[in-house]
Design an enzyme around this catalytic site. Structure first.
Site, PDB file in Angstrom:
ATOM      1  CG  ASP A  14      46.774  80.629  44.238  1.00 21.30           C
ATOM      2  OD1 ASP A  14      48.018  80.710  44.223  1.00 21.30           O
ATOM      3  OD2 ASP A  14      46.165  79.566  44.434  1.00 21.30           O
ATOM      4  CG  ASP A  16      48.639  75.270  40.916  1.00 26.56           C
ATOM      5  OD1 ASP A  16      48.336  75.093  39.730  1.00 26.56           O
ATOM      6  OD2 ASP A  16      49.784  75.087  41.360  1.00 26.56           O
TER       7      ASP A  16
END
Length: 168
Positions: A14, A16
């Protein structure tokens, strides 16, 4: 891109909160780690933002650096830098329902009193509406201050409860 030692093993990261701080830029140490890992296994990127925002955080052409890239919560897929598939929330919900949600959110946010408001309160993405009571155009210090304010005043929590009441 070269073929990794174990191409059938994949690690998806991922953006963020994993590769970067939210809306931040990747560090050289993290990027070097990803490149080194990609010689061992297949590496891919997953994020809620669209590809241009991922490029702001991870570098121009990131979809060509690693073989798999899934932006907008996986609804826009790239393989080796080439667009593979797109799905959208508007196709799923229908335009009338999207407009109903947007109109409700705009009215709701216009009545919320917070210390500062900046632009782009609703960002339409392929798979979601990104709603930001302070506005996505806020600065990093404003975002940090808002997070503290929200924890004390439950702005987002109350909005979610109101949305559930309206749309559930």
């Amino acid at each position: 891109m070269s073929t990794p030692e174990k191409p059938r093993t994949i690690a998806l990261f991922d953006v963020d909160g994993t590769l970067t701080i939210p809306r931040g830029e990747v560090t050289s140490d993290m990027f070097d780690f990803m490149k080194k890992l990609s010689t061992k296994i297949t590496v891919g990127i997953v994020g809620g933002s669209d590809l241009p925002k991922q490029e702001e955080q991870l570098g121009e052409g990131i979809a060509k650096v690693f073989p798999w890239n899934f932006s907008q919560n996986g609804l826009v897929a790239y393989k080796n830098g080439e667009l593979l598939e797109i799905q959208t929330i508007s196709k799923y919900l229908g335009e009338d329902n999207v407009k109903r949600i947007v109109n409700w959110v705009m009215k709701y946010l216009s009545e919320v009193d917070i210390p500062v408001k900046r632009g782009t309160f609703i960002e339409f993405r392929s798979g979601m509406l990104n709603i930001s009571p302070i506005g996505r155009n806020c600065s990093r210090p404003e975002r940090n201050d808002y997070e503290k304010f929200d924890l004390e005043h439950n702005i987002r929590k109350n909005m979610v409860a109101a949305m559930k009441e309206e749309f559930a």
